[in-house]
Design an enzyme around this catalytic site. Structure first.
Site, PDB file in Angstrom:
ATOM      1  N   GLY A 169      -2.563  -4.374   2.870  1.00 40.36           N
ATOM      2  CA  GLY A 169      -1.839  -3.284   2.215  1.00 40.36           C
ATOM      3  C   GLY A 169      -0.770  -2.652   3.072  1.00 40.36           C
ATOM      4  O   GLY A 169      -0.297  -1.561   2.763  1.00 40.36           O
ATOM      5  N   HIS A 189       1.135   1.478  12.787  1.00 45.07           N
ATOM      6  CA  HIS A 189       0.850   2.910  12.671  1.00 45.07           C
ATOM      7  C   HIS A 189      -0.601   3.106  12.287  1.00 45.07           C
ATOM      8  O   HIS A 189      -1.174   2.307  11.547  1.00 45.07           O
ATOM      9  CB  HIS A 189       1.773   3.585  11.650  1.00 45.07           C
ATOM     10  CG  HIS A 189       1.833   2.893  10.322  1.00 45.07           C
ATOM     11  ND1 HIS A 189       2.572   1.750  10.118  1.00 45.07           N
ATOM     12  CD2 HIS A 189       1.229   3.154   9.149  1.00 45.07           C
ATOM     13  CE1 HIS A 189       2.428   1.345   8.868  1.00 45.07           C
ATOM     14  NE2 HIS A 189       1.598   2.179   8.256  1.00 45.07           N
TER      15      HIS A 189
HETATM   16  P1  5GP Z   1       1.340   1.319   5.184  1.00 52.69           P
HETATM   17  O1  5GP Z   1       1.389   1.105   3.696  1.00 52.69           O
HETATM   18  O2  5GP Z   1       2.285   0.402   5.908  1.00 52.69           O
HETATM   19  O3  5GP Z   1      -0.036   1.338   5.755  1.00 52.69           O
HETATM   20  O4  5GP Z   1       1.830   2.822   5.397  1.00 52.69           O
HETATM   21  C1  5GP Z   1       3.170   3.174   5.385  1.00 52.69           C
HETATM   22  C2  5GP Z   1       3.213   4.664   5.155  1.00 52.69           C
HETATM   23  O5  5GP Z   1       4.479   5.141   5.537  1.00 52.69           O
HETATM   24  C3  5GP Z   1       3.011   5.081   3.684  1.00 52.69           C
HETATM   25  O6  5GP Z   1       1.881   5.948   3.606  1.00 52.69           O
HETATM   26  C4  5GP Z   1       4.319   5.769   3.332  1.00 52.69           C
HETATM   27  O7  5GP Z   1       4.126   6.879   2.491  1.00 52.69           O
HETATM   28  C5  5GP Z   1       4.859   6.170   4.671  1.00 52.69           C
HETATM   29  N1  5GP Z   1       6.304   6.230   4.767  1.00 52.69           N
HETATM   30  C6  5GP Z   1       7.193   5.288   4.331  1.00 52.69           C
HETATM   31  N2  5GP Z   1       8.441   5.666   4.602  1.00 52.69           N
HETATM   32  C7  5GP Z   1       8.353   6.863   5.242  1.00 52.69           C
HETATM   33  C8  5GP Z   1       9.339   7.747   5.783  1.00 52.69           C
HETATM   34  O8  5GP Z   1      10.550   7.518   5.732  1.00 52.69           O
HETATM   35  N3  5GP Z   1       8.863   8.884   6.365  1.00 52.69           N
HETATM   36  C9  5GP Z   1       7.538   9.186   6.444  1.00 52.69           C
HETATM   37  N4  5GP Z   1       7.185  10.334   7.033  1.00 52.69           N
HETATM   38  N5  5GP Z   1       6.586   8.358   5.941  1.00 52.69           N
HETATM   39  C10 5GP Z   1       7.001   7.220   5.355  1.00 52.69           C
END
Ligand code: 5GP
Ligand code: ZN
Length: 113
Positions: A93, A100
């Site tokens: 996911g 992160h």
């Molecule tokens: P992943 O789906 O890769 O585990 O999590 C990516 C996260 O990054 C998501 O929860 C999404 O809301 C967050 N996210 C994506 N773009 C940005 C952004 O430009 N700024 C911030 N603060 N969060 C972001």
């Protein structure tokens, strides 16, 4: 600086604004733009690493995890508890390919789906 086109490298470098709640020499903590819980923080290494599968520095691994704990306590999540998660790869996911950790808290969290 950072990997060209990587949104989280641009956030680390300050080219894209974010609400920064934590910073040390190795990582930053920012509020997720689309929070899935009352508290939803992302912890990013300052250097570009695509995902947990590319992480091989045990010191940085420790710094990420201990930053998660420090931020959870800073956000007042220590008493009730919280979750630390990292989505890895397509089936995990992951949507942003700069490693992160998510720190989630402030409500009762259910099982992982
Ligand atoms: P992943 O789906 O890769 O585990 O999590 C990516 C996260 O990054 C998501 O929860 C999404 O809301 C967050 N996210 C994506 N773009 C940005 C952004 O430009 N700024 C911030 N603060 N969060 C972001
Ligand atoms: Zn990056």
């Amino acid at each position: 600086m950072g990997q060209e086109g990587c949104i989280f490298c641009r956030i680390v470098g300050g080219a894209i604004p974010s609400e920064r709640v934590y910073e040390d020499d190795f990582v930053i903590g920012i509020r997720d733009i689309s929070p899935q819980a009352p508290t939803h923080i992302l912890i990013l290494p300052k250097i570009h690493i695509a995902s947990l599968s590319e992480l091989d520095d045990p010191a940085l691994a420790g710094q990420l995890l201990l930053a998660a704990k420090a931020i959870a306590l800073q956000e007042g999540l220590g008493a009730r508890g919280y979750r630390v998660a990292t989505n890895t790869g397509e089936w995990g996911g992951q949507s942003v390919f700069h490693l992160h950790l998510h720190v989630l808290g402030g409500r009762q969290l259910k099982g992982l789906g």
